[in-house]
Write a protein that holds these residues in place. Structure first.
Motif, PDB file in Angstrom:
ATOM      1  N   TYR A   1      69.982  38.120  46.634  1.00  8.88           N
ATOM      2  CA  TYR A   1      69.347  37.124  45.774  1.00  8.88           C
ATOM      3  C   TYR A   1      70.112  35.813  45.842  1.00  8.88           C
ATOM      4  O   TYR A   1      69.534  34.745  46.032  1.00  8.88           O
ATOM      5  CB  TYR A   1      69.302  37.652  44.345  1.00  8.88           C
ATOM      6  CG  TYR A   1      68.927  36.622  43.346  1.00  8.88           C
ATOM      7  CD1 TYR A   1      67.617  36.149  43.272  1.00  8.88           C
ATOM      8  CD2 TYR A   1      69.879  36.074  42.497  1.00  8.88           C
ATOM      9  CE1 TYR A   1      67.277  35.175  42.371  1.00  8.88           C
ATOM     10  CE2 TYR A   1      69.545  35.107  41.601  1.00  8.88           C
ATOM     11  CZ  TYR A   1      68.241  34.652  41.531  1.00  8.88           C
ATOM     12  OH  TYR A   1      67.921  33.682  40.647  1.00  8.88           O
ATOM     13  N   ASN A   2      71.463  35.926  45.718  1.00  2.26           N
ATOM     14  CA  ASN A   2      72.275  34.714  45.767  1.00  2.26           C
ATOM     15  C   ASN A   2      72.130  34.020  47.109  1.00  2.26           C
ATOM     16  O   ASN A   2      72.018  32.798  47.181  1.00  2.26           O
ATOM     17  CB  ASN A   2      73.751  35.053  45.534  1.00  2.26           C
ATOM     18  CG  ASN A   2      73.974  35.692  44.194  1.00  2.26           C
ATOM     19  OD1 ASN A   2      73.149  35.525  43.303  1.00  2.26           O
ATOM     20  ND2 ASN A   2      75.046  36.439  44.060  1.00  2.26           N
ATOM     21  N   VAL A   3      72.136  34.824  48.151  1.00  2.00           N
ATOM     22  CA  VAL A   3      72.050  34.244  49.489  1.00  2.00           C
ATOM     23  C   VAL A   3      70.725  33.528  49.658  1.00  2.00           C
ATOM     24  O   VAL A   3      70.661  32.410  50.184  1.00  2.00           O
ATOM     25  CB  VAL A   3      72.231  35.348  50.552  1.00  2.00           C
ATOM     26  CG1 VAL A   3      71.885  34.816  51.926  1.00  2.00           C
ATOM     27  CG2 VAL A   3      73.645  35.847  50.534  1.00  2.00           C
ATOM     28  N   ILE A   4      69.675  34.161  49.175  1.00  2.00           N
ATOM     29  CA  ILE A   4      68.356  33.531  49.294  1.00  2.00           C
ATOM     30  C   ILE A   4      68.349  32.208  48.549  1.00  2.00           C
ATOM     31  O   ILE A   4      67.897  31.177  49.068  1.00  2.00           O
ATOM     32  CB  ILE A   4      67.269  34.481  48.745  1.00  2.00           C
ATOM     33  CG1 ILE A   4      67.074  35.641  49.714  1.00  2.00           C
ATOM     34  CG2 ILE A   4      65.958  33.744  48.555  1.00  2.00           C
ATOM     35  CD1 ILE A   4      66.267  36.763  49.143  1.00  2.00           C
ATOM     36  N   THR A   5      68.933  32.222  47.358  1.00  2.00           N
ATOM     37  CA  THR A   5      68.941  30.989  46.574  1.00  2.00           C
ATOM     38  C   THR A   5      69.708  29.897  47.304  1.00  2.00           C
ATOM     39  O   THR A   5      69.223  28.764  47.436  1.00  2.00           O
ATOM     40  CB  THR A   5      69.609  31.254  45.214  1.00  2.00           C
ATOM     41  OG1 THR A   5      69.160  32.503  44.733  1.00  2.00           O
ATOM     42  CG2 THR A   5      69.288  30.181  44.229  1.00  2.00           C
ATOM     43  N   ILE A   6      70.893  30.254  47.789  1.00  2.00           N
ATOM     44  CA  ILE A   6      71.723  29.233  48.429  1.00  2.00           C
ATOM     45  C   ILE A   6      71.066  28.742  49.710  1.00  2.00           C
ATOM     46  O   ILE A   6      70.972  27.535  49.952  1.00  2.00           O
ATOM     47  CB  ILE A   6      73.131  29.798  48.716  1.00  2.00           C
ATOM     48  CG1 ILE A   6      73.878  29.928  47.403  1.00  2.00           C
ATOM     49  CG2 ILE A   6      73.888  28.891  49.660  1.00  2.00           C
ATOM     50  CD1 ILE A   6      75.205  30.595  47.531  1.00  2.00           C
ATOM     51  N   THR A   7      70.552  29.660  50.516  1.00  2.00           N
ATOM     52  CA  THR A   7      69.948  29.212  51.774  1.00  2.00           C
ATOM     53  C   THR A   7      68.738  28.346  51.496  1.00  2.00           C
ATOM     54  O   THR A   7      68.511  27.358  52.199  1.00  2.00           O
ATOM     55  CB  THR A   7      69.519  30.395  52.648  1.00  2.00           C
ATOM     56  OG1 THR A   7      69.240  31.497  51.833  1.00  2.00           O
ATOM     57  CG2 THR A   7      70.549  30.754  53.670  1.00  2.00           C
ATOM     58  N   CYS A   8      67.973  28.712  50.476  1.00  2.00           N
ATOM     59  CA  CYS A   8      66.808  27.893  50.175  1.00  2.00           C
ATOM     60  C   CYS A   8      67.234  26.491  49.783  1.00  2.00           C
ATOM     61  O   CYS A   8      66.636  25.506  50.235  1.00  2.00           O
ATOM     62  CB  CYS A   8      65.994  28.519  49.047  1.00  2.00           C
ATOM     63  SG  CYS A   8      65.045  29.916  49.590  1.00  2.00           S
ATOM     64  N   THR A   9      68.301  26.402  48.983  1.00  2.00           N
ATOM     65  CA  THR A   9      68.779  25.085  48.580  1.00  2.00           C
ATOM     66  C   THR A   9      69.226  24.287  49.797  1.00  2.00           C
ATOM     67  O   THR A   9      68.862  23.119  49.965  1.00  2.00           O
ATOM     68  CB  THR A   9      69.956  25.244  47.603  1.00  2.00           C
ATOM     69  OG1 THR A   9      69.609  26.238  46.658  1.00  2.00           O
ATOM     70  CG2 THR A   9      70.272  23.956  46.920  1.00  2.00           C
ATOM     71  N   VAL A  10      70.000  24.949  50.641  1.00  2.00           N
ATOM     72  CA  VAL A  10      70.514  24.251  51.820  1.00  2.00           C
ATOM     73  C   VAL A  10      69.362  23.795  52.706  1.00  2.00           C
ATOM     74  O   VAL A  10      69.328  22.651  53.169  1.00  2.00           O
ATOM     75  CB  VAL A  10      71.494  25.167  52.591  1.00  2.00           C
ATOM     76  CG1 VAL A  10      71.818  24.572  53.943  1.00  2.00           C
ATOM     77  CG2 VAL A  10      72.760  25.357  51.802  1.00  2.00           C
ATOM     78  N   PHE A  11      68.406  24.678  52.887  1.00  5.89           N
ATOM     79  CA  PHE A  11      67.265  24.320  53.735  1.00  5.89           C
ATOM     80  C   PHE A  11      66.475  23.165  53.140  1.00  5.89           C
ATOM     81  O   PHE A  11      66.057  22.259  53.862  1.00  5.89           O
ATOM     82  CB  PHE A  11      66.354  25.538  53.926  1.00  5.89           C
ATOM     83  CG  PHE A  11      66.683  26.333  55.135  1.00  5.89           C
ATOM     84  CD1 PHE A  11      66.070  26.052  56.354  1.00  5.89           C
ATOM     85  CD2 PHE A  11      67.626  27.333  55.088  1.00  5.89           C
ATOM     86  CE1 PHE A  11      66.402  26.771  57.478  1.00  5.89           C
ATOM     87  CE2 PHE A  11      67.960  28.054  56.211  1.00  5.89           C
ATOM     88  CZ  PHE A  11      67.349  27.780  57.409  1.00  5.89           C
ATOM     89  N   ALA A  12      66.297  23.197  51.838  1.00  4.42           N
ATOM     90  CA  ALA A  12      65.548  22.126  51.194  1.00  4.42           C
ATOM     91  C   ALA A  12      66.262  20.797  51.401  1.00  4.42           C
ATOM     92  O   ALA A  12      65.646  19.798  51.783  1.00  4.42           O
ATOM     93  CB  ALA A  12      65.394  22.428  49.710  1.00  4.42           C
ATOM     94  N   LEU A  13      67.585  20.821  51.208  1.00  4.30           N
ATOM     95  CA  LEU A  13      68.341  19.585  51.397  1.00  4.30           C
ATOM     96  C   LEU A  13      68.243  19.114  52.840  1.00  4.30           C
ATOM     97  O   LEU A  13      68.002  17.937  53.115  1.00  4.30           O
ATOM     98  CB  LEU A  13      69.807  19.817  51.025  1.00  4.30           C
ATOM     99  CG  LEU A  13      70.128  19.809  49.535  1.00  4.30           C
ATOM    100  CD1 LEU A  13      71.576  20.183  49.314  1.00  4.30           C
ATOM    101  CD2 LEU A  13      69.849  18.436  48.955  1.00  4.30           C
ATOM    102  N   TYR A  14      68.410  20.076  53.755  1.00  9.69           N
ATOM    103  CA  TYR A  14      68.427  19.720  55.161  1.00  9.69           C
ATOM    104  C   TYR A  14      67.095  19.147  55.602  1.00  9.69           C
ATOM    105  O   TYR A  14      67.018  18.057  56.172  1.00  9.69           O
ATOM    106  CB  TYR A  14      68.783  20.956  55.981  1.00  9.69           C
ATOM    107  CG  TYR A  14      68.686  20.747  57.465  1.00  9.69           C
ATOM    108  CD1 TYR A  14      69.618  19.937  58.110  1.00  9.69           C
ATOM    109  CD2 TYR A  14      67.672  21.327  58.205  1.00  9.69           C
ATOM    110  CE1 TYR A  14      69.533  19.729  59.466  1.00  9.69           C
ATOM    111  CE2 TYR A  14      67.577  21.122  59.557  1.00  9.69           C
ATOM    112  CZ  TYR A  14      68.505  20.323  60.184  1.00  9.69           C
ATOM    113  OH  TYR A  14      68.421  20.110  61.522  1.00  9.69           O
ATOM    114  N   PHE A  15      66.024  19.888  55.290  1.00 10.75           N
ATOM    115  CA  PHE A  15      64.729  19.422  55.755  1.00 10.75           C
ATOM    116  C   PHE A  15      64.305  18.158  55.043  1.00 10.75           C
ATOM    117  O   PHE A  15      63.661  17.287  55.631  1.00 10.75           O
ATOM    118  CB  PHE A  15      63.678  20.519  55.579  1.00 10.75           C
ATOM    119  CG  PHE A  15      63.744  21.549  56.656  1.00 10.75           C
ATOM    120  CD1 PHE A  15      63.440  21.190  57.959  1.00 10.75           C
ATOM    121  CD2 PHE A  15      64.140  22.832  56.389  1.00 10.75           C
ATOM    122  CE1 PHE A  15      63.517  22.128  58.966  1.00 10.75           C
ATOM    123  CE2 PHE A  15      64.221  23.765  57.389  1.00 10.75           C
ATOM    124  CZ  PHE A  15      63.914  23.420  58.681  1.00 10.75           C
ATOM    125  N   GLY A  16      64.680  18.040  53.785  1.00 12.92           N
ATOM    126  CA  GLY A  16      64.360  16.836  53.040  1.00 12.92           C
ATOM    127  C   GLY A  16      64.952  15.611  53.706  1.00 12.92           C
ATOM    128  O   GLY A  16      64.248  14.637  54.004  1.00 12.92           O
TER     129      GLY A  16
END
Lengths: 675, 716
Positions: free
Chosen positions: A581-596
């Motif tokens: 769960y934590n990993v999913i949350t962190i990766t999603c955040t990172v991906f959002a920042l990156y793609f943004g």
């Protein structure tokens, strides 16, 4: 006229008498006829036996032995009289040559309960489930047969034997476990919990189940209260039987239990009479009595065995000098008293053991019935202490090192008081060495480095080549197969202690490979240590009754001494299982920042923006002006744009402050009234 | 950095919002740092208020769900053992060996496997390379004298139906040479539990009872046993050596008088992987109103056992046995007015909050607050020291959860009934804990490992106490960046008007030259840190002088440290003799680099030992942020600059490690017992226990303090 009717009546009467006579006759002769048939063609047979043995630490060993045999030529088609059909189908379907399945709970105490007798080396099993099978199929079909067999047995015995299906769980020992049988597969489940649900299907294979005969003793609470219990099923099938062996299937079911006699142990312990063995009887240790034999059994016997050490001790105590132990007076005269008079007494004829020879009392259950149940009791008269015969070397295994990174497995072999004949075979013939076979299976996530094998004999490091005569290692493959190590060690005769260590790295598992309760750690199954120079055999004088008993003939077989080591628990690194769960949350955040930011960069055109800004510089749209004012305010610098009246900026700030204040008040009010 | 030249014609490119936020924070670094530091200290003081009640996280533990089986019968047996032991102590000279024999006999009568473990106490050597190394790398010397070895007695009960994969360890330190009555009491508690456990049927794990020979220290004996348990040596040299020594007084009971029940083996008794360990001690420190149980949990480098272990002990002691549970705390007799005031303030705030919304559970009574703060302070201090507070520390080195339970009876009377009741209580507590751990299928993992205790039933978890530290260190990078920008005259486009902007005519070469100016400052910081490493290693040479007193050692250490600083300056060039040292930005650049070094050091330390980092941050952060050359302030002679000078001097004085130590010692123990050698002893204990705090002091704290002092004395 008046007679005739009588005559008429008499004829039918006579005829019925005749018929009854005929019937009786046939009833009498049928067994004889059928007996005559068995001489030509063997019938299915069933034997039940029970061996009781007092142990040095005030416990009692009870060893049930049931044997069913089925002839190979099935005269009855696919049906059987006594033999369990499930087993015969199993044998036919998977072409099993030999198979052994054991369910064990508790540890066999090799030091106290002995390690040199047939029971300890063939019935002392590692905790959990152990299964091995030899198949009579071509090499390439062995694995498939094994997998099917595990599933069948899993269903048959209500156990998770099907986990042995995975190729990471079983291995194919070459020569160390069983001598030279090619198509053998071997698997162990150390964590399998054994309970009555496994015993019930096992009992169903018996013709009388646990309703009658010796198996009626199996009171579940007392069996599962025991210190060690191991139920075992051994299957041998000889299709052709060319070597004069009895052809067909032999099913051998044993249950070995170590029980604490239900005496007032505390009072015994503290009353000062510490050495007095508790007196026991069948009803006191099992809570039941034997009310006769299982009628389907060919023989139904109870044996009481006194160990060599005990007999020697009793001999020492009995100072009246009557030499013949096995004489009638022995069992009533020395040390203990039996409540039932034994039918026969055997004394072991092997004289090579200096400690004395073991004595066996036979009781036949045939003559007992419901009204007069069989209840063997043993009463000790004076304290006696003895020790069981240990295995030539006491094997123990433990883990070394700490931490989650690496460790080492150490197997320690220690000679137990070898002042008796066991080493005599070794020292008598010079140059002859002490041979020890080691068979060890290690799961793949414990990555053993076999080149780190170190050997210490009598506290001195030894070169590997000096001691190891033969070694076969198949290293583990990740997620495919476990690591197997088989070796033959040759020690000098004066070996006091020997140790071998193997270093390993702890592997990482994928998150879905972790079993339930992963934080407990992972098991390394027991290693099997056998001593091929030493045989367990109790030889009794050639007596037809001994030959008839399958258990005693089993005891007479020359089997090497075998002992198992402890199961080890390796703590591996376990992830925090909420981690996904934590990993999913962190990766999603990172991906959002990156793609943004990536999209932002791709979309933006710097030149155009600058041009736009330039063109806007003159116009100063109201919105952008507001924004620039705001930013200027935030930066704490006076606005650079010319049309900046200072009052407007303050106005804006006061408006902003007002808004913020309003929101805060609203929030507080909301919290106060509705929160 | 978005460096935009101020060109009037082209409108400015707007930097990204996140960059703007950063620039905004950097440009207001003074305000931010004041706010953050205040908030950090405040958050630390708020921790007792924010502490949560402990709860048993692992459901399998089920403490207290089974009624205790320990009966007076076991107590009577234990008393019999104690009587036999105490009768021995009076008569014999070699009472130690005799009492070991008695203990072994009693254990084996219970059916336990008994073995002896001989060990040599390790010498107190300074091993500079053994920090953070695994505990089993302890060196076993070759030349031991026969007189100095200890013998641990180990009894193992095998679980009747278990598979022997796991074990629970019960440790009672016992000084076989000179044992007092309280130590014997701990033996009798342990024996009563042991005799009960040898009979019960519910055991799933083996029980190891280790009677640690504490004549060379409680920790040493346990650590030696654990070392041999985990990394035995098969070469047998050590045991042979010891055997040669014991020749005269052989320990092993000959076969004829031993009972068959148990086995006294000459090997090393082993069971499986250890699940948990309990160290049991009884002290004579009379509890005030009830039997008192003190829990010690801190292991080396501030590692704590799983909170669940403390929870079950606390739960069973309070709710089942009615013991008064405490964990160690400071200032129990000191009354601190400000703390009381703070507590009352928080209490008032809590009341106000509750009157607004009854759901807001905020605020605790002032007395609770003071209790919590003192406990928290001691919890922080003992974690920061990095020295285990008892023999349980040895277990933590092998990833075994362990705590020390120290029970002290209310009155040390010889009243027999009272004593038996005490034994029964203690024994039932131990039995309950063992039964609870026995229920556990997995090893302890459910609950927290990173926590601070504010009372035995209240804790602050890592998520909460990190906030205080984060707030304290947050201004450091901001101030460093802003100082760097100032010194380089970097213009972020939005500078405060406080600083006069430089000439815009500065050419590119000048800028690039200035932007590399930090290298010289970095070199200076690096040199001072190297000096820190040298200071760190000096005790290795000093402790070669065996006959030096602590005071002499300390003085020589200070002297050598100063000498080495001088030599380093001579070799690598003194920063005082720089050509452009008069330049205004030079000290600012040095301060910037120093602050960065402090920031990195504190962050690294917070990973290794959080409490050390927290205390270090409390000392270092205000000092490093305040540091400014004294000269201009003295010259200015205004009230503000005077205040700044005073602040700087006080902070700089307080943050010097020896001064901090002596001040704390003076506060807690009274000013009369300050001795120069104490600091040496303190540091010696730090390195003897391989505490990371020692490295922190040498490699972060001291160099940064020197750099700050250097900034203060800067001649600009």
């Amino acid at each position: 006229m008046s007679i005739r009717p009588i005559d008429v009546m008499a004829i039918p009467l006579k005829s019925t008498h005749f018929f009854i006579f005929l019937l009786l006759l046939s009833n009498i002769f049928t067994p004889i006829i059928s007996f005559g048939l068995t001489i030509e063609q063997e019938r299915e047979e069933f034997y039940e036996e029970l061996l009781l043995r007092p142990l040095p630490d005030r416990k009692v060993l009870a060893h049930f032995h049931f044997q069913s045999t089925a002839p190979s030529s099935n005269s009855n088609g696919r049906h059987h009289h006594l033999f369990p059909k499930a087993i015969s189908q199993l044998v036919q379907k998977f072409q099993i040559k030999e198979m052994e399945l054991s369910f064990t709970q508790g540890r066999w105490n090799y030091e106290l309960w002995g390690g040199f007798d047939p029971i300890s080396s063939s019935n002392a099993k590692p905790p959990g489930v152990e299964l091995w099978a030899v198949f009579d199929v071509p090499q390439d079909q062995v694995d498939a047969s094994w997998k099917n067999l595990t599933h069948t047995l899993s269903g048959l015995f209500c156990a998770s034997i099907n986990f042995l299906e995975s190729s990471t769980m079983y291995s194919a020992p070459q020569w160390s476990f069983r001598p030279a049988t090619g198509n053998i597969r071997y698997g162990m489940l150390p964590r399998e919990a054994v309970c009555t649900e496994n015993l019930t299907p096992w009992l169903k294979l018996l013709p009388c189940r646990d309703k009658d005969g010796l198996s009626a003793l199996m009171d579940r609470p007392s069996i599962y209260k025991s210190f060690y219990h191991s139920q075992r099923l051994h299957l041998t099938s000889n299709k052709s039987g060319p070597e004069g062996m009895n052809p067909g299937i032999i099913l051998e079911q044993t249950l070995t239990v170590v029980l604490q006699p239900n005496s007032q142990r505390t009072s015994m312990t503290y009353s000062g009479e510490k050495n007095v063995q508790p007196s026991w009887s069948l009803s006191s240790i099992f809570g039941r009595k034997v009310s006769g034999r299982c009628v389907l059994a060919k023989s139904s016997n109870v044996y009481l065995q006194l160990e060599r050490g005990l007999v020697a001790e009793l001999k020492k105590n009995k100072n009246n000098g009557v030499g013949n132990i096995a004489s009638e007076g022995f069992w009533s005269g020395t040390g203990f008293e039996l409540s039932v008079r034994p039918d026969k007494v055997f004394e072991e004829e092997n004289s090579s053991h200096r400690r004395g020879s073991s004595v066996l009392f036979e009781f036949s259950v045939d003559k007992y019935s419901d009204s007069q149940p069989f209840d063997l009791g043993l009463k000790w008269k004076f304290p006696v202490t003895w020790s069981s015969e240990p295995a030539p070397l006491h094997a123990s295994r433990f883990l070394m090192g700490s931490g989650n990174e690496r460790g080492a497995i150490a197997i320690l072999l220690k000679s137990a008081d070898l002042n008796d004949a066991s080493l005599g075979t070794c020292s008598s013939s010079n140059g002859y060495k002490f041979r020890v076979d080691v068979f060890q299976v290690v799961p793949w996530y414990v990555k053993v480095y076999y080149h780190t094998l170190q050997l210490f004999v009598n506290g001195q490091p030894k070169a590997v080549g000096d001691v190891i005569e033969k070694i076969h290692v198949s290293p583990s493959k990740d997620k495919i197969s476990p690591g197997v190590m088989e070796m033959v060690l040759q020690f000098p005769c004066d070996v006091k202690s020997a140790a071998l260590t193997l270093e390993f790295d702890k592997g990482f598992l994928h998150i879905d490979e972790y079993p339930p309760d992963a934080n407990q750690g992972f098991d390394i199954p027991s290693a099997a240590i056998s001593f091929p120079n030493f045989y367990t055999s109790l030889l009794f004088p050639g007596n037809c009754s001994v030959d008839k008993s399958p258990m005693l003939s089993k005891f007479q077989e020359k089997n090497p001494v075998l002992s198992y080591t402890e199961v080890l628990l390796v703590p591996l690194t376990t992830p925090d299982f909420s981690m996904p769960y934590n990993v999913i949350t962190i990766t999603c955040t990172v991906f959002a920042l990156y793609f943004g930011s990536l999209l932002n960069v791709l979309r933006r055109r710097v030149d155009e923006e600058e041009r736009l800004l330039k063109s806007k510089a003159g116009k100063t749209a109201p919105l952008s002006g507001l924004l620039s004012k705001l930013s200027a305010k935030l930066r704490g610098r006076p606005q650079e744009t010319p049309q900046s009246p200072s009052n407007s900026s303050s106005l804006i700030s006061s408006k902003l402050l007002l808004k913020v204040f309003l929101v805060a008040v609203l929030a507080v009010a909301w919290q106060y009234y509705f929160g | 950095m978005a460096k935009t030249e101020t060109e009037k014609e082209t409108p400015k490119m707007k930097p990204r919002p996140i960059v703007r936020l950063g620039i905004f924070l950097i440009s207001h670094s003074f305000l931010v740092s004041v706010v953050c530091c205040t908030a950090g200290v405040l958050a630390l003081l708020l921790l007792p208020v924010l502490a949560k009640n402990t709860y048993i996280s692992e459901n399998a533990l089920m403490p207290g769900s089974a009624s205790s089986l320990l009966s007076n019968h076991d107590i009577a047996e234990a008393n019999r053992l104690v009587n036999e032991l105490s009768s021995l102590n009076l008569e014999r000279k070699d009472a130690g060996i005799e009492s070991q024999k008695i203990l072994a006999r009693y254990m084996s009568d219970l059916g336990a496997e008994v073995s002896y473990h001989k060990f040599h106490p390790p010498q107190n050597h300074f091993h500079p390379l053994h920090f953070f190394s695994s505990p089993h790398s302890g060196i076993i010397g070759e030349n031991f004298s026969c007189s100095s070895y200890g013998v641990n007695t180990v009894g193992i009960i095998r679980s009747p139906r278990g598979d022997g994969k796991e074990a629970i360890v019960l440790v009672t330190p016992y000084n076989f040479g000179r044992s007092d009555s309280s130590e014997t009491l701990s033996l009798s508690i342990a024996y009563s539990v042991f005799s009960l456990l040898s009979r019960v049927t519910w055991l799933a794990k083996d029980i190891i009872w280790l009677i640690a020979d504490s004549q060379y220290g409680e920790h040493e004996s346990v650590a030696a046993w654990l070392r041999d348990y985990h990394t035995p040596s098969f070469t047998g040299l050590v045991s042979l050596n010891a055997d040669a020594c014991v020749e005269g007084n052989n320990l092993y009971i000959s076969k004829d008088n031993s009972v068959v029940q148990g086995k006294i083996s000459d090997g090393f008794g082993r069971a499986g992987t250890m699940a948990a360990a309990l160290v049991l001690k009884v002290t004579d420190r009379n509890g005030l109103w009830d039997d008192t149980l003190s829990i010690y949990a801190e292991a080396s480098n501030g590692q704590m056992p799983n909170l669940d272990l403390i929870n079950i002990v606390n739960y069973l002691a309070v709710h089942r046995q009615g013991l008064h549970v405490q964990i160690q705390k400071f200032w129990s007799d000191l009354d601190l007015k400000w703390l009381e005031f703070l507590g009352k303030t928080f209490e008032l705030l809590g009341k106000v909050a509750r009157s607004l919304n009854p759901n807001w559970k905020f605020g605790i009574p002032a007395s609770d607050y003071i209790e919590g703060t003192t406990t928290l302070a001691s919890s922080l201090y003992y974690q920061a020291l990095g020295i285990p507070t008892g023999p349980h520390g040895a277990f933590r080195d092998f990833q075994v959860d362990a705590i020390t339970l120290e029970i002290s009876p209310r009155v040390s009377s010889n009243n027999k009934a009272r004593r038996n009741e005490f034994l029964l209580r203690g024994g039932r507590l131990i039995e309950g804990v063992i039964r609870s751990v026995n229920n556990l299928l997995e090893k302890f993992h459910q609950s927290f490992f990173l926590y601070l205790l504010t009372s035995p039933s209240k804790f602050v978890s890592v998520g909460v106490y990190m906030i205080a530290f984060a707030l304290l260190v947050a201004p450091l990078p901001l101030v460093a960046a802003s100082l760097y920008a100032d010194a380089n005259e970097l213009d972020f486009g939005m500078k405060n008007d406080k600083y006069t902007p430089m000439d815009t005519a500065s050419n590119e070469i000048n800028i690039t030259f200035r932007s590399w100016k930090w290298l010289s400052a970095a070199k200076e910081v690096f040199v001072v840190h190297i000096w820190g490493v040298i200071v760190l290693l000096l005790p290795y040479f000093i402790c070669q002088m065996r006959d030096w007193s602590p005071t002499t050692s300390f003085v020589s250490w200070v002297f050598l440290a100063m000498l080495s600083l001088l030599i380093l300056y001579l070799i690598l060039g003194s920063p005082f003799s720089h050509g452009y040292s008069l330049e205004k930005g030079e000290w600012a650049m040095l301060k910037s680099v120093t602050i960065s070094a402090i920031f990195i050091g504190l962050l690294l330390m917070s990973v290794v030992n959080f409490a050390t980092a927290e205390i270090g941050a409390l000392l270092m952060v205000p000092m490093s942020l305040m540091a400014q050359p004294l000269k201009p302030d003295i010259r200015a002679a205004s009230l503000r600059s005077f205040f700044r000078v005073i602040c700087n001097l006080v902070l700089g004085f307080v943050a010097f490690p020896p001064v901090t130590f002596f001040m704390l010692k003076g506060i807690f123990e009274g000013p009369d017992c300050i001795n120069l050698g104490d600091f040496w002893n303190w540091l010696e204990s730090l390195w003897a226990w391989n505490s990371a705090t020692y490295i922190y002091i040498g490699m972060v704290h001291l160099p940064c303090w020197v750099l700050c002092i250097h900034i203060l004395l800067h001649s600009c």
